[in-house]
Every structure is written in structure tokens, then in C-alpha cells.
Design a protein around this motif. Structure first.
Motif, PDB file in Angstrom:
ATOM      1  N   SER A 234      58.328  31.565 -48.217  1.00  0.00           N
ATOM      2  CA  SER A 234      59.294  30.398 -48.977  1.00  0.00           C
ATOM      3  C   SER A 234      60.484  30.226 -48.103  1.00  0.00           C
ATOM      4  N   ALA A 235      60.675  30.496 -46.886  1.00  0.00           N
ATOM      5  CA  ALA A 235      61.851  30.147 -46.391  1.00  0.00           C
ATOM      6  C   ALA A 235      62.172  28.603 -46.241  1.00  0.00           C
ATOM      7  N   ASN A 236      63.252  28.505 -46.475  1.00  0.00           N
ATOM      8  CA  ASN A 236      63.821  26.938 -46.445  1.00  0.00           C
ATOM      9  C   ASN A 236      63.786  26.392 -45.301  1.00  0.00           C
ATOM     10  N   THR A 237      64.049  25.128 -45.092  1.00  0.00           N
ATOM     11  CA  THR A 237      63.935  24.346 -43.774  1.00  0.00           C
ATOM     12  C   THR A 237      64.920  24.819 -42.935  1.00  0.00           C
ATOM     13  N   LYS A 238      66.228  24.995 -43.443  1.00  0.00           N
ATOM     14  CA  LYS A 238      67.258  25.441 -42.410  1.00  0.00           C
ATOM     15  C   LYS A 238      66.977  26.665 -41.856  1.00  0.00           C
ATOM     16  N   ALA A 239      66.445  27.574 -42.535  1.00  0.00           N
ATOM     17  CA  ALA A 239      66.027  28.876 -41.973  1.00  0.00           C
ATOM     18  C   ALA A 239      64.795  28.832 -40.696  1.00  0.00           C
ATOM     19  N   ARG A 240      63.858  27.836 -41.384  1.00  0.00           N
ATOM     20  CA  ARG A 240      62.823  27.342 -40.214  1.00  0.00           C
ATOM     21  C   ARG A 240      63.181  26.638 -39.223  1.00  0.00           C
ATOM     22  N   ASN A 241      64.261  25.967 -39.475  1.00  0.00           N
ATOM     23  CA  ASN A 241      64.894  24.971 -38.067  1.00  0.00           C
ATOM     24  C   ASN A 241      65.670  26.019 -37.211  1.00  0.00           C
ATOM     25  N   LEU A 242      66.275  26.915 -37.796  1.00  0.00           N
ATOM     26  CA  LEU A 242      67.049  27.802 -37.108  1.00  0.00           C
ATOM     27  C   LEU A 242      66.040  28.553 -36.130  1.00  0.00           C
ATOM     28  N   ILE A 243      64.980  29.154 -36.565  1.00  0.00           N
ATOM     29  CA  ILE A 243      64.069  30.254 -35.945  1.00  0.00           C
ATOM     30  C   ILE A 243      63.525  29.112 -34.834  1.00  0.00           C
ATOM     31  N   CYS A 244      63.171  27.944 -35.100  1.00  0.00           N
ATOM     32  CA  CYS A 244      62.652  27.131 -33.946  1.00  0.00           C
ATOM     33  C   CYS A 244      63.788  26.750 -32.896  1.00  0.00           C
ATOM     34  N   TYR A 245      65.062  26.324 -33.501  1.00  0.00           N
ATOM     35  CA  TYR A 245      65.907  26.149 -32.207  1.00  0.00           C
ATOM     36  C   TYR A 245      66.113  27.154 -31.368  1.00  0.00           C
ATOM     37  N   LEU A 246      65.987  28.426 -31.770  1.00  0.00           N
ATOM     38  CA  LEU A 246      66.201  29.585 -30.871  1.00  0.00           C
ATOM     39  C   LEU A 246      65.113  29.911 -30.206  1.00  0.00           C
ATOM     40  N   ARG A 247      64.003  29.525 -30.752  1.00  0.00           N
ATOM     41  CA  ARG A 247      62.493  29.834 -29.919  1.00  0.00           C
ATOM     42  C   ARG A 247      62.379  28.846 -28.797  1.00  0.00           C
ATOM     43  N   THR A 248      63.147  27.834 -28.783  1.00  0.00           N
ATOM     44  CA  THR A 248      62.814  26.660 -27.896  1.00  0.00           C
ATOM     45  C   THR A 248      64.276  26.327 -26.929  1.00  0.00           C
ATOM     46  N   HIS A 249      65.238  27.473 -27.262  1.00  0.00           N
ATOM     47  CA  HIS A 249      66.155  27.177 -26.392  1.00  0.00           C
ATOM     48  C   HIS A 249      66.678  28.595 -25.539  1.00  0.00           C
ATOM     49  N   ALA A 250      67.591  28.588 -24.727  1.00  0.00           N
ATOM     50  CA  ALA A 250      68.134  29.803 -23.973  1.00  0.00           C
ATOM     51  C   ALA A 250      69.579  29.777 -23.726  1.00  0.00           C
ATOM     52  N   TYR A 251      70.036  30.949 -23.719  1.00  0.00           N
ATOM     53  CA  TYR A 251      71.351  31.123 -23.423  1.00  0.00           C
ATOM     54  C   TYR A 251      72.377  30.632 -24.661  1.00  0.00           C
ATOM     55  N   VAL A 252      71.918  30.721 -26.019  1.00  0.00           N
ATOM     56  CA  VAL A 252      72.437  30.360 -27.020  1.00  0.00           C
ATOM     57  C   VAL A 252      73.530  31.297 -27.181  1.00  0.00           C
ATOM     58  N   SER A 253      75.242  31.035 -26.943  1.00  0.00           N
ATOM     59  CA  SER A 253      76.078  31.896 -27.048  1.00  0.00           C
ATOM     60  C   SER A 253      76.392  32.561 -28.320  1.00  0.00           C
ATOM     61  N   GLY A 254      77.237  33.646 -28.458  1.00  0.00           N
ATOM     62  CA  GLY A 254      77.706  34.146 -29.692  1.00  0.00           C
ATOM     63  C   GLY A 254      78.827  35.173 -29.405  1.00  0.00           C
ATOM     64  N   GLN A 255      79.574  35.434 -30.551  1.00  0.00           N
ATOM     65  CA  GLN A 255      80.888  36.305 -30.494  1.00  0.00           C
ATOM     66  C   GLN A 255      80.749  36.793 -31.694  1.00  0.00           C
ATOM     67  N   THR A 256      81.220  38.133 -31.868  1.00  0.00           N
ATOM     68  CA  THR A 256      81.557  38.716 -33.187  1.00  0.00           C
ATOM     69  C   THR A 256      82.972  38.459 -33.424  1.00  0.00           C
ATOM     70  N   ASP A 257      83.012  38.311 -34.856  1.00  0.00           N
ATOM     71  CA  ASP A 257      84.237  37.960 -35.430  1.00  0.00           C
ATOM     72  C   ASP A 257      85.040  36.661 -34.835  1.00  0.00           C
ATOM     73  N   VAL A 258      85.526  35.857 -36.019  1.00  0.00           N
ATOM     74  CA  VAL A 258      86.095  34.508 -35.660  1.00  0.00           C
ATOM     75  C   VAL A 258      87.252  34.663 -34.769  1.00  0.00           C
ATOM     76  N   ALA A 259      88.227  35.517 -34.990  1.00  0.00           N
ATOM     77  CA  ALA A 259      89.265  35.547 -34.040  1.00  0.00           C
ATOM     78  C   ALA A 259      88.940  35.900 -32.724  1.00  0.00           C
ATOM     79  N   ASP A 260      87.839  36.502 -32.556  1.00  0.00           N
ATOM     80  CA  ASP A 260      87.368  36.956 -30.972  1.00  0.00           C
ATOM     81  C   ASP A 260      86.795  35.561 -30.518  1.00  0.00           C
ATOM     82  N   ALA A 261      85.787  34.564 -31.537  1.00  0.00           N
ATOM     83  CA  ALA A 261      85.357  33.492 -30.755  1.00  0.00           C
ATOM     84  C   ALA A 261      86.590  32.438 -30.676  1.00  0.00           C
TER      85      ALA A 261
END
Length: 589
Positions: free
Chosen positions: A315-342
Motif C-alpha cells: 500500500s505504499a503511496n506514490t511518493k514512497a514509490r517514486n522515491l524508491i525509483c528515483y534512488l534506483r535509477t540514480h547514483a551519488y545522491v548526496s546526504g548529510q546527517t543533521d540540518v546544521a551540518d547540511a
């Protein structure tokens, strides 16, 4: 990648053209005893040793078919090599196609589904001898009649009848057809990738305006629907055009306010050539399409993207499904822990990470920050991730001795209360339109966190309990992130895996070796992978193409033994690193 039904801003209508008599090769379906279904089996491309086939199954009965399997028998040496919009099985001459997650129902009284496949053969490629839908024989409507003959070149006169209805060829007319483009960014990003039917490949242009890509349908065809499936580098302004000769173009649709995702354009025209002509880029990069699809017979757009991975939550909603597919079809999506650190990463590099990781750590002690997370997502338009440094329900921190096994069957326990609190907050985030990468019970195989100290079976049982409580709470915005260390531990990461039905992403902490990537890829059934916690921002020039990574909090950068600030500068200087400004508009998913 999200789906949008009506065309946005048709710029001009097109004169309707008659279609050349050179029709697709059509094989009539077998005339078994007529039942409550009909099958059209059409060869759309034949190269002598193989063919591409389009199949349309129509339910002519008064009752919807929920969960379908179409079976048939090949009379020759045909072997299916790949199939789209259905799941294939084949044993000798017997073959079946079964629905996938987004097309399980064939509506009553004329509802239909379409799927296709590639097939190899030797000698000849005769038509199948019979079709059965869920065990009942189907009739056939006979050959799909070729379109009415028209002039050998150029469009018909205005006012000619529209070549639509059952005579129009079904299926994606652009699939694996000859294609050209104004430019290609580099190796592996050729124009052919936009018509190969694979959402994991793409065409990308050079970083200038204007750019175009066009497909040759082989003959003048009716064009009733065009689907543009954009990568993060999308067109802000573009037109969809057709031509009978590749020289004189007619505009069918366009927009000056493109926002990426999937553009599903309802049009009315015809042509042998169909072109996307981009005039203004939506990002600093080029124009990039996963797929350019053209239909004479419009197709229903699935409720979620089709990228080859079904969510763990049905029952995953379309936003969760799109996020799965976005990550599946991309590489080097950057991330950082904590807003202050971003924010710190942006100060260092001029670019803001695409993902920020938050923590449920203090939630069970009364410090709830859900609204701040929602506000961040709306302001920054980034991807939200959550880990959970869970205080032991019996007292102590996340590394304390904590025998939780008796609580697994006690719904009145503090364990259940903690879980229900967190999944309730996840639902609030989902109700605000935000999907979440949720990484519970992290670092499974390091024997440090309390949830790892009772062994694999208890860990897996606890994981499944969290999943079940989320289901009961109606939290369907979750992307479930399984996590541990891919190497360097006493037990294998795979031995802790809760199962495909409970996991969307398989991730490792502290990327240590090139083998970590293949280790994660080998766990589960083709799950998307990532580096969920690390001190080393990935370098696209040297590191494997992990879909995403999240760097740990800056308070620990000095003790990591790495020049984390310098590594961030190197990563963000590379255009292949995806920052928040390169993400699609997730609010529109």
C-alpha cells in the motif's frame, strides 16, 4: 518520476494525417471457443531471428478480472527473452504473462491491459495456437486491420478522418525504433537509451540550449499520446512535434513551465517522426530522458512508477514509490546527517546535500520535532531520512543490555509504546506529503546496539513487528532501509536480513571496500542499495556508483581520521554528485 494525466498547455493543434498502408506485422489471435476475453497479438518489429510483440488483453465479460494470468502455447521455437508490464514464465512451448503491481485489474465490459515482450526464434515465427485468461479460453477479434491507405508522402488534407479506434496500432510505437538527438553528454548516455524500454538507462544532452531528440516510427502513424519520462535534468520549456518527412514540423503540445517527472501528454496528430524540442533547461545540466514513448492508442498510466522494484509495503503511496525509483535509477545522491551540518556543507562547497538524516532518538523522551522536519522538507524540497538511536525500553541508552525478547509478544509493553509513537510520527510526516527513508535497527551485525545482542532471529522478529505496527497505523510513506556493515564484522550482513517483504533498500555503514557494493547487491531480490552512514562523501571518479550516501554528523568529523571537509569539496565539485537543486519536485509526486 510521477505521473500527470492531462497535457499541460497545448500550444497548437495539428492537421490529422492519413496513415501509410505499410502497417505493422499483425498475427491474428487464435480462435478458440469464444469466451469473455479477446486477445490481440501483434508483432511490431521482426528482424529475422527475433521479434518484438505487443499483446492487448480485453475483458469482454460483465465482471472485472482481479489478478490475471494469460497463458498460450508457442507453435515454433520461440523463446521469450524479456517482458514489460507483466511477469513472464516459460516452460518449453508453454508461456504465461502475469500482472505486475500496478495493473492487477482488467475492468469489465471492455477494459484492457497491454504488455509486450521480445522473443527469439529459428526458422519462422508462427502465431500462438491459443490463449487462456485465468484458465478460460479467449476469443480473438481477428487481425488488427491496417490503417487506410493514404498518399505516399506528406499529410492528408485538413478534415480527413482521424485514424483512431481499433485500426490504430497499440503499444509504444517508439520502442526500440531508430532515434537521433542534437547531442549526447557522454558514453552511456546515447539517444537510443530513451527508447529502449529500460527505466534504468537514459539519454542526456550537452549543457546548452536548445536541444532535441527525435524518433522514427517507420511510417506515418496516428499520435494520440506522448509520454516524456524526465530524469532530474529536465526541460523547463519544450515542444512535442511531429513530421511526415523529418523536415517540416507541426507542434502538438508544449509548456514553458516544465517541472520534471513524467509528462503524460494527450495530443491529436500524426507523423512518422516525433520530436521533443527543448528550448530552456530546468537545471544547470542538460536535457535527460529515461524514456520517450509514443502511442496511437493512449494507455492508462500506472499509479506508481515502473522501475523494476515493487515496494515492500503493497500500500505504499506514490511518493514512497517514486522515491524508491528515483534512488534506483540514480547514483551519488548526496546526504548529510543533521540540518546544521547540511548548512555547513553548503557553506563549504556552495551546494546543499539532497538528503538530510534526522533521528528519532529523543522522541521517546518527549522531544518531538516532526513539524520542524516537515517545514525543512517543504522549504528545502529535499529527501528526508530518519535513523533511530532507540533508548532501551527497560532503561539505558541504545547500547545498554536490553532483553527485549519477552516484549515481542506483549502489546502493552513499553517496546510497543515506543514503536507506536514513532510510526505515528512517520504517518504525520506522510500526511504532510513527505516520504521518509526509515532506517530502524541500524548496524545490525556489529553487536553494539541493544537490538543486535539477542541474535539474528530476535532482530528479524523485532524488525517485522515495527513494520506491522506501521501497517496498522496506516503509515504508507515509508521506504524501509535495512542496514549493517557489509564487511569487517563477525557475522555476515545477509544473515540479519528480515526478508524481501519488509525491506526496500539494503545499505551498508562506513563504506570500506569495493566489495561492499556487490555484497549489498547480493542481499535480497534485486533491492536498491546505498551507504546509509559514512565519513567519506563518495567521489564519482573513484568510488562505485552507489545510489546514495549519508555522511555522519560533523561533531565526529575531527575524530574520523579523514579530511571530511575536503572530501565534501571534492564530491560537490563533481557534477555527477546530486545535490538538492538537482532533485525533481517531490511535492508533485
Amino acid at each position: 518520476m510521477r505521473c500527470r494525466a492531462p497535457v499541460r498547455g497545448v500550444l497548437a493543434g495539428a492537421a490529422v494525417a492519413a496513415v501509410l498502408a505499410a502497417a505493422l506485422v499483425t498475427i491474428p489471435s487464435a480462435h478458440a471457443a469464444t469466451g469473455s476475453c479477446q486477445v490481440q497479438y501483434q508483432v511490431t518489429n521482426d528482424w529475422g531471428a527475433g521479434a518484438t510483440v505487443n499483446v492487448v488483453v480485453t475483458n469482454t465479460g460483465p465482471t472485472a478480472v482481479s489478478g490475471w494470468t494469460l497463458a498460450w502455447t508457442f507453435p515454433g521455437s520461440q523463446t521469450i527473452t524479456d517482458m514489460w508490464n507483466a511477469t513472464k514464465t516459460q516452460s518449453g512451448a508453454a508461456a504465461t504473462a502475469t500482472n505486475v503491481s500496478y495493473n492487477p485489474v482488467i475492468a469489465a465490459n471492455g477494459g484492457s491491459v497491454t504488455f509486450g515482450f521480445n522473443v527469439t526464434y529459428t526458422g519462422s515465427d508462427p502465431a500462438p495456437t491459443g490463449f487462456e485468461l485465468n484458465g478460460s479460453a479467449c476469443g480473438g477479434p481477428g487481425p488488427i486491420p491496417p490503417s487506410s491507405p493514404g498518399p505516399t508522402s506528406g499529410p492528408s488534407q485538413p478534415g480527413s478522418p482521424s485514424p483512431s479506434g481499433p485500426g490504430a496500432p497499440p503499444g509504444n510505437l517508439a520502442l526500440r525504433r531508430p532515434v537521433t538527438a542534437s547531442s549526447a553528454e557522454g558514453t552511456g548516455l546515447a539517444a537510443a537509451n530513451a527508447v529502449d524500454g529500460d527505466r534504468g538507462t537514459r539519454w542526456s544532452s550537452s549543457y546548452t540550449d536548445p536541444q532535441w531528440i527525435q524518433v522514427d516510427l517507420g511510417a506515418v502513424r496516428p499520435v494520440r499520446q506522448v509520454i516524456l519520462r524526465w530524469e532530474a535534468a529536465y526541460a523547463r520549456s519544450y515542444e512535442v512535434q511531429t513530421s511526415a518527412d523529418g523536415t517540416t514540423w507541426t507542434t502538438l503540445a508544449g509548456t514553458a513551465a516544465g517541472d520534471g517527472g513524467d509528462d503524460v501528454l494527450t495530443v491529436d496528430g500524426s507523423g512518422r517522426y516525433v520530436r521533443m524540442s527543448g528550448t530552456t533547461r530546468g537545471t544547470a545540466w542538460g536535457y535527460s530522458l529515461y524514456e520517450l514513448e509514443v502511442y496511437a492508442v493512449p494507455v492508462a498510466v500506472p499509479p506508481g512508477p515502473d522501475c523494476g522494484q515493487v515496494p515492500a509495503d503493497p500500500s505504499a503511496n506514490t511518493k514512497a514509490r517514486n522515491l524508491i525509483c528515483y534512488l534506483r535509477t540514480h547514483a551519488y545522491v548526496s546526504g548529510q546527517t543533521d540540518v546544521a551540518d547540511a548548512d555547513k556543507v553548503q557553506q563549504l562547497t556552495g551546494r546543499y546535500p539532497a538528503i538530510v538524516a534526522f533521528d528519532f532518538m529523543e522522541y521517546t523522551r518527549g522531544s518531538i520535532q516532526t513539524q520542524q522536519v516537515i517545514d525543512w522538507a517543504r522549504q528545502r524540497k529535499g529527501i528526508v531520512a530518519f535513523q533511530w538511536h532507540w533508548y532501551c525500553p527497560h532503561g539505558g541508552n541504545y547500547s545498554a543490555p536490553c532483553d527485549f525478547t519477552p516484549d515481542l509478544s506483549n502489546p502493552s509493553s513499553k517496546l510497543y509504546q515506543d514503536i507506536d509513537l514513532v510510526v505515528g510520527e512517520l504517518k504525520k510526516i506522510g500526511d504532510a506529503g513527505v516520504p521518509v527513508l526509515f532506517r530502524p535497527l541500524h548496524e545490525s551485525n556489529n553487536n553494539y546496539m541493544w537490538w543486535t545482542k539477542r541474535g539474528q532471529a530476535a532482530y528479524q522478529q523485532l524488525w517485522r513487528l515495527i513494520y506491522q505496527r506501521a501497517q496498522l497505523a496506516g503509515a504508507h510513506n515509508i521506504v524501509w532501509v535495512f542496514n549493517g556493515m557489509a564487511s569487517g564484522q563477525g557475522t555476515a550482513l545477509s544473515s540479519w536480513y528480515p526478508g524481501d517483504g519488509y525491506v526496500d533498500l539494503v545499505t551498508s555503514d562506513y563504506f570500506q571496500s569495493g566489495g561492499d557494493f556487490s555484497t549489498c547487491k547480493a542481499i535480497g531480490s534485486a533491492k536498491t542499495v546505498g551507504v546509509a552512514e559514512t565519513f567519506s562523501p563518495l567521489n564519482p571518479s573513484t568510488d562505485p556508483a552507489w545510489p546514495y550516501y549519508v555522511v555522519w554528523a560533523s561533531r565526529d568529523w575531527p575524530g574520523s581520521g579523514k579530511d571530511v571537509a575536503g572530501l565534501w569539496k571534492t564530491a560537490m565539485a563533481d557534477p555527477r554528485t546530486i545535490a538538492v537543486s538537482q532533485l525533481p519536485d517531490m511535492n508533485a509526486w
